[in-house]
Design a protein around this motif. Structure first.
Motif, PDB file in Angstrom:
ATOM      1  N   LEU A   1       0.824  -1.066   0.085  1.00 55.69           N
ATOM      2  CA  LEU A   1      -0.012  -0.109  -0.035  1.00 55.69           C
ATOM      3  C   LEU A   1       0.922   1.292   0.154  1.00 55.69           C
ATOM      4  N   ILE A   2       1.868   1.192   1.043  1.00 55.81           N
ATOM      5  CA  ILE A   2       2.825   2.543   0.880  1.00 55.81           C
ATOM      6  C   ILE A   2       3.481   2.644  -0.492  1.00 55.81           C
ATOM      7  N   ARG A   3       4.093   1.366  -1.047  1.00 57.15           N
ATOM      8  CA  ARG A   3       4.754   1.570  -2.286  1.00 57.15           C
ATOM      9  C   ARG A   3       4.179   2.099  -3.338  1.00 57.15           C
ATOM     10  N   THR A   4       2.879   1.963  -3.476  1.00 55.80           N
ATOM     11  CA  THR A   4       2.016   2.439  -4.413  1.00 55.80           C
ATOM     12  C   THR A   4       1.384   3.642  -4.125  1.00 55.80           C
ATOM     13  N   GLY A   5       1.468   4.245  -2.915  1.00 53.76           N
ATOM     14  CA  GLY A   5       1.022   5.506  -2.480  1.00 53.76           C
ATOM     15  C   GLY A   5      -0.454   5.436  -2.324  1.00 53.76           C
ATOM     16  N   ASN A   6      -1.144   4.339  -1.820  1.00 52.13           N
ATOM     17  CA  ASN A   6      -2.440   4.104  -1.375  1.00 52.13           C
ATOM     18  C   ASN A   6      -2.965   4.506  -0.063  1.00 52.13           C
ATOM     19  N   TRP A   7      -2.730   6.006   0.095  1.00 55.08           N
ATOM     20  CA  TRP A   7      -2.714   6.500   1.335  1.00 55.08           C
ATOM     21  C   TRP A   7      -4.209   6.453   2.250  1.00 55.08           C
ATOM     22  N   LYS A   8      -4.933   6.593   1.402  1.00 56.80           N
ATOM     23  CA  LYS A   8      -6.672   6.354   2.062  1.00 56.80           C
ATOM     24  C   LYS A   8      -6.444   5.046   2.661  1.00 56.80           C
ATOM     25  N   THR A   9      -6.061   3.921   1.990  1.00 56.55           N
ATOM     26  CA  THR A   9      -6.416   2.659   2.647  1.00 56.55           C
ATOM     27  C   THR A   9      -5.165   2.591   3.748  1.00 56.55           C
TER      28      THR A   9
END
Length: 135
Positions: free
Chosen positions: A113-121
């Motif tokens: 999630l962090i690597r892909t920048g999925n900050w909301k999740t």
């Protein structure tokens, strides 16, 4: 650096410390910490010997913990991307690290999630985790 199965210290949460603060800027200090530690290991000729352990230490402290703290404070903060980018710049091949590969599934999920920048999740998961733990 060796794993031990005994508590050797008790952690004190000081008001205003990096880990107990409501400021994303305090978490940004991890970038400076990483640079100082890595530079010291290089200057003393110990970097290559301890590279895998250092990588895992910063995988947890800078990449996972500090990013999640910054995210909980402000999920739109640019600090979380700065921390991620600094870690990946220092350890671009971190996913091949044997310690990272053996990391718990929850760390692997956060990594993705962090690597892909999925900050909301990341924010939703960490908020739920905080609620479950009663913090």
């Amino acid at each position: 650096i060796l794993p031990v199965h005994r508590t050797w210290y008790r952690y004190l949460q000081r008001q205003g410390s990096i880990t107990n603060n409501r400021s994303t800027a305090r978490n940004d200090e991890m970038i400076t910490v990483a640079k100082l530690v890595i530079d010291w290991y290089r200057e003393t000729g110990r970097y290559e010997r301890y590279r895998e352990q250092l990588c895992y230490k910063f995988f947890y402290e800078e990449y996972l913990a500090a990013v999640c703290r910054a995210n909980l404070i402000d999920p739109k903060s640019p600090v979380q991307a700065a921390l991620r980018n600094d870690f990946i710049r220092n350890f671009p091949d971190y996913r091949e690290n044997p310690y990272v590969r053996k990391a718990p599934k929850k760390y692997q999920l956060l990594d993705r999630l962090i690597r892909t920048g999925n900050w909301k999740t990341v924010h939703a998961i960490m908020s739920l985790n905080k609620t479950v733990k009663g913090r």
